[in-house]
Design a protein around this motif. Sequence first.
Motif, PDB file in Angstrom:
ATOM      1  N   PHE A  70       0.983  -1.109   0.044  1.00 48.57           N
ATOM      2  CA  PHE A  70      -0.020  -0.031  -0.059  1.00 48.57           C
ATOM      3  C   PHE A  70       0.956   1.278   0.038  1.00 48.57           C
ATOM      4  N   ALA A  71       1.920   1.252   0.793  1.00 44.22           N
ATOM      5  CA  ALA A  71       2.722   2.253   0.528  1.00 44.22           C
ATOM      6  C   ALA A  71       3.500   2.460  -0.519  1.00 44.22           C
ATOM      7  N   ALA A  72       3.740   1.706  -1.545  1.00 47.94           N
ATOM      8  CA  ALA A  72       4.173   1.751  -2.723  1.00 47.94           C
ATOM      9  C   ALA A  72       3.284   2.138  -3.677  1.00 47.94           C
ATOM     10  N   ASN A  73       2.042   1.572  -3.510  1.00 46.85           N
ATOM     11  CA  ASN A  73       1.057   2.379  -4.386  1.00 46.85           C
ATOM     12  C   ASN A  73       0.848   3.541  -4.093  1.00 46.85           C
ATOM     13  N   GLY A  74       0.845   4.003  -2.814  1.00 46.30           N
ATOM     14  CA  GLY A  74       0.612   5.567  -2.305  1.00 46.30           C
ATOM     15  C   GLY A  74       1.692   6.364  -2.972  1.00 46.30           C
ATOM     16  N   VAL A  75       3.024   6.038  -3.243  1.00 44.80           N
ATOM     17  CA  VAL A  75       3.740   6.544  -4.022  1.00 44.80           C
ATOM     18  C   VAL A  75       3.393   6.874  -5.522  1.00 44.80           C
ATOM     19  N   LEU A  76       2.933   5.990  -6.125  1.00 45.82           N
ATOM     20  CA  LEU A  76       2.314   5.844  -7.446  1.00 45.82           C
ATOM     21  C   LEU A  76       1.222   6.932  -7.582  1.00 45.82           C
ATOM     22  N   ALA A  77       0.275   6.642  -6.458  1.00 48.53           N
ATOM     23  CA  ALA A  77      -0.914   7.511  -6.426  1.00 48.53           C
ATOM     24  C   ALA A  77      -0.642   8.943  -6.396  1.00 48.53           C
ATOM     25  N   GLY A  78       0.386   9.422  -5.386  1.00 43.68           N
ATOM     26  CA  GLY A  78       0.761  10.737  -5.611  1.00 43.68           C
ATOM     27  C   GLY A  78       1.344  11.094  -6.728  1.00 43.68           C
ATOM     28  N   LEU A  79       2.175  10.482  -7.322  1.00 42.80           N
ATOM     29  CA  LEU A  79       2.662  10.891  -8.610  1.00 42.80           C
ATOM     30  C   LEU A  79       1.661  11.075  -9.800  1.00 42.80           C
ATOM     31  N   VAL A  80       0.714   9.897  -9.827  1.00 35.05           N
ATOM     32  CA  VAL A  80      -0.475  10.287 -10.613  1.00 35.05           C
ATOM     33  C   VAL A  80      -1.210  11.430 -10.249  1.00 35.05           C
ATOM     34  N   GLY A  81      -1.466  11.775  -9.150  1.00 35.85           N
ATOM     35  CA  GLY A  81      -2.099  12.759  -8.722  1.00 35.85           C
ATOM     36  C   GLY A  81      -1.707  14.279  -8.990  1.00 35.85           C
ATOM     37  N   ILE A  82      -0.369  14.298  -9.074  1.00 36.93           N
ATOM     38  CA  ILE A  82       0.485  15.601  -9.381  1.00 36.93           C
ATOM     39  C   ILE A  82       0.579  15.841 -10.730  1.00 36.93           C
ATOM     40  N   THR A  83       0.551  14.700 -11.548  1.00 39.32           N
ATOM     41  CA  THR A  83       0.908  14.670 -13.023  1.00 39.32           C
ATOM     42  C   THR A  83       0.263  16.046 -13.741  1.00 39.32           C
ATOM     43  N   ALA A  84      -1.027  16.040 -13.557  1.00 41.57           N
ATOM     44  CA  ALA A  84      -1.987  17.219 -14.234  1.00 41.57           C
ATOM     45  C   ALA A  84      -1.411  18.760 -13.677  1.00 41.57           C
ATOM     46  N   PRO A  85      -1.421  18.858 -12.514  1.00 39.56           N
ATOM     47  CA  PRO A  85      -1.070  20.173 -12.080  1.00 39.56           C
ATOM     48  C   PRO A  85       0.445  20.555 -11.676  1.00 39.56           C
ATOM     49  N   CYS A  86       1.197  19.703 -12.134  1.00 40.85           N
ATOM     50  CA  CYS A  86       2.819  19.689 -11.465  1.00 40.85           C
ATOM     51  C   CYS A  86       3.295  21.211 -11.922  1.00 40.85           C
ATOM     52  N   ASN A  87       2.714  21.780 -13.086  1.00 42.27           N
ATOM     53  CA  ASN A  87       3.454  23.260 -13.174  1.00 42.27           C
ATOM     54  C   ASN A  87       2.594  24.417 -12.754  1.00 42.27           C
ATOM     55  N   THR A  88       1.438  24.181 -12.136  1.00 41.46           N
ATOM     56  CA  THR A  88       0.478  25.136 -11.581  1.00 41.46           C
ATOM     57  C   THR A  88       0.388  25.449 -10.212  1.00 41.46           C
ATOM     58  N   VAL A  89       0.873  24.190  -9.192  1.00 39.18           N
ATOM     59  CA  VAL A  89       0.840  24.355  -7.801  1.00 39.18           C
ATOM     60  C   VAL A  89       2.119  24.713  -7.166  1.00 39.18           C
ATOM     61  N   HIS A  90       1.951  25.142  -5.914  1.00 38.19           N
ATOM     62  CA  HIS A  90       2.716  25.614  -4.989  1.00 38.19           C
ATOM     63  C   HIS A  90       3.444  24.404  -4.082  1.00 38.19           C
TER      64      HIS A  90
END
Length: 468
Positions: A317-337
Amino acid sequence: MSTMMIQRLKGQVVQRLWRPAQWGLAAALTISLVFLLGQESAFAQDAEAVQKNADTIWTLVGAALVFFMQAGFAMVETGFTRSKNAANIMMKNLMDFCMGCCAFWCIGFGLMFGQSGGFVGRSWFAFSWQQAHEAGDWTFTFFVFQMVFAATATTIVSGAMAERTKFVAYLIYSVVISGLIYPISGSWAWNGLFGDYNGGTKGWLENLGFIDFAGSGVVHLVGGAAALAGAMVVGPRIGKYGPDGEPRAIPGHNLPLGMLGVFILTLGWIGFNAGSTTAASPDVGWIAMNTLLAASAGAIGAMITCWVHFGKPDMTFAANGVLAGLVGITAPCNTVHPLGALIIGSVAGILVVISVVILDTVLKVDDPVGAISVHGTCGIWGLLAAGIPWFAHAESGVTWAQFGVQVVGALAYFFWPFITCLILFLILKATVGLRTSAEEELAGLDVGEHGNVAYPDFVSAAANLEQS
């Protein structure tokens, strides 16, 4: 001769000598000025050429990192499933790239980036070297970068359908997803990236101002929704659910291998997100920073949620948490603080655990590696998070009006691949067959599908234990 006449003659001599000197000095200054201006122009041209070459190199480095993610996906899927299917899974992750690469060049690139009316491209199909060279050599680099993205969308499906899918069916749907389903929807948000070469057209979501910088929706939600359709049609693995419908754990055979895959995917994601600038610019630094912050927060969020729910901090679950965070940030990675990246990642980590539990226990959808939850659920979250002004930095221009556009995009990127892939998998099931026989599934797809044994020494060790 009087003193006055001598002074007059001296003045005339000085004037006659000074006038050519003036002309010479003026000519020298003029020549020097022309030379310096020419040098400045040459320096400017050299700087432009250097920047162009740097953009090309950085984009290809990003493409190489994204391609290396294929190894990460293969390791995660292999490690989190049983040893009797390891060769089959490695073969699938190899061939979905190879099949998808050819399909994307023949059809997919044109559908995604050709001249468009807003919904689908109509040019650049199976483009020739001459066509691309005359348009601009950047075309080759751009194609390579987009090709590896198409392969990522396809390989996501593999994990959700692992250990019971026919290899021939997998090859067919790899071609269809890479060549048709992914490129058509990809054109809605990214067609304008090729605007200098397709007549300046854009997709309909682009025209609405939709934000998906590196693909939470275009790549990951498409792959997650397709994975959900495939897992539903192919059905759960034998032994996954008991007679009363209670889910049973089917442990993976090599969790360290799976975790190594997570590390590789995290590295590759820097190319995925920061590489999407397709330019060697200072932006790559803070995009990479946001990417790693979200990944870290995702692991923490998933670990805590899992610890509270199950009583143990489970590694998978921790491993999938890493991937989940990566997927979540992929769209707004250039617009968020940075704080926004941490919040987005932590929420994604919480969501992935909840989603896995609901799919497993309520919906009875068997997803061996959690691909649907990681890429589908967190892909939706990433798109929505891009429209929340609280997470956006001061220069992003994001307002609450953006949130409605993101909702529209999330719906489009869920229903298009889900419906089309549901039809595709039902057709495959009725024709070539989607699922292997029960005998092959129980024995393992390595032998039944490929005639290979991934770990022949394992068999010897088991035999020795039985004899002792």
